[in-house]
Design a protein around this motif. Structure first.
Motif, short mmCIF file in Angstrom:
data_model
loop_
_atom_site.label_atom_id
_atom_site.label_comp_id
_atom_site.label_asym_id
_atom_site.label_seq_id
_atom_site.Cartn_x
_atom_site.Cartn_y
_atom_site.Cartn_z
N ARG A 46 26.71 -50.24 29.04
CA ARG A 46 26.25 -48.84 29.02
C ARG A 46 25.21 -48.58 30.10
N VAL A 47 24.28 -49.53 30.28
CA VAL A 47 23.25 -49.37 31.32
C VAL A 47 23.89 -49.30 32.70
N THR A 48 24.84 -50.19 32.95
CA THR A 48 25.54 -50.20 34.24
C THR A 48 26.30 -48.91 34.46
N VAL A 82 25.79 -45.86 33.08
CA VAL A 82 24.88 -44.73 33.28
C VAL A 82 24.23 -44.80 34.66
N ASP A 83 23.77 -45.99 35.05
CA ASP A 83 23.12 -46.16 36.36
C ASP A 83 24.07 -45.81 37.50
N THR A 84 25.30 -46.30 37.42
CA THR A 84 26.30 -46.01 38.46
C THR A 84 26.64 -44.53 38.48
#
Length: 201
Positions: free
Chosen positions: A2-4, A6-8
């Protein structure tokens, strides 16, 4: 995951917003520092209330950079405190890491004023440092980290670090993470380094 994701996603949206602004403001190809510190301020001053939006944007940028730098500083301090040969107190390690970081920050901080006459192959000091750090040092460190985890840690150690016993999804994600770390990430990093080498000629 999820972090990857959202960041992308946020990075892609930011690119789609910033680059049209950059092309409108300048016909000259811009590198990262020029894009951030020359084009965007020019854009903010061209419309009503732009100074306020510009102030808010750079205040948020400063807070994001400060937040990231605290996390990075903690890594250095923890390594100094936990070093087997030279153990030092947290207070001393924090001051030492901060002093070294401040000394290294002097060059980019004065790149547009005191060191504005310093150029390497037509690039300013800030552009050179940005290129060396982002295009060379960071990929090499990431490649070294990937290799050291793959061949320096046993399967049991890797599984213990990755798998959360109370989450089944971590069991299903572990083989994909292991494959990506062993083949995909190193291959992509090596390809990027090769493209950087080709781009130099």
């Amino acid at each position: 995951f999820r972090v990857t994701l959202v960041d992308t996603g946020i990075s892609l949206v930011a690119v789609m917003l910033v680059f049209p602004i950059a092309f409108q403001a300048s016909n000259v190809p811009l590198t990262d520092p020029a894009l951030l510190f020359e084009t965007l301020p020019r854009f903010f001053t061209d419309f009503r209330g732009g100074n306020l939006f510009g102030f808010m944007f750079f205040a948020c940028l400063y807070m994001a950079a400060l937040n990231a730098s605290i996390g990075l500083m903690e890594t250095i301090v923890s390594n100094l405190v936990d070093a087997k040969k030279r153990k030092m107190g947290r207070y001393r390690a924090s001051w030492l890491a901060g002093a070294v970081a401040l000394a290294l920050a002097i060059l980019p901080a004065f790149s547009s004023s005191l060191f504005s006459g310093v150029h390497v192959r037509g690039k300013g000091l800030m552009e050179v440092m940005d290129s060396v750090l982002i295009n060379w040092i960071l990929p090499i460190i990431a490649l070294g980290l990937s290799v050291s985890i793959n061949w320096g840690m046993s399967e049991k150690e890797k599984a213990a670090q990755f798998i959360a016993r109370d989450r089944f999804v971590s069991y299903s994600m572990y083989p994909h993470w292991r494959w990506a770390l062993k083949w995909f990430a190193p291959g992509l990093i090596i390809l990027g380094i090769l493209l950087q080498i080709v781009g130099q000629f």
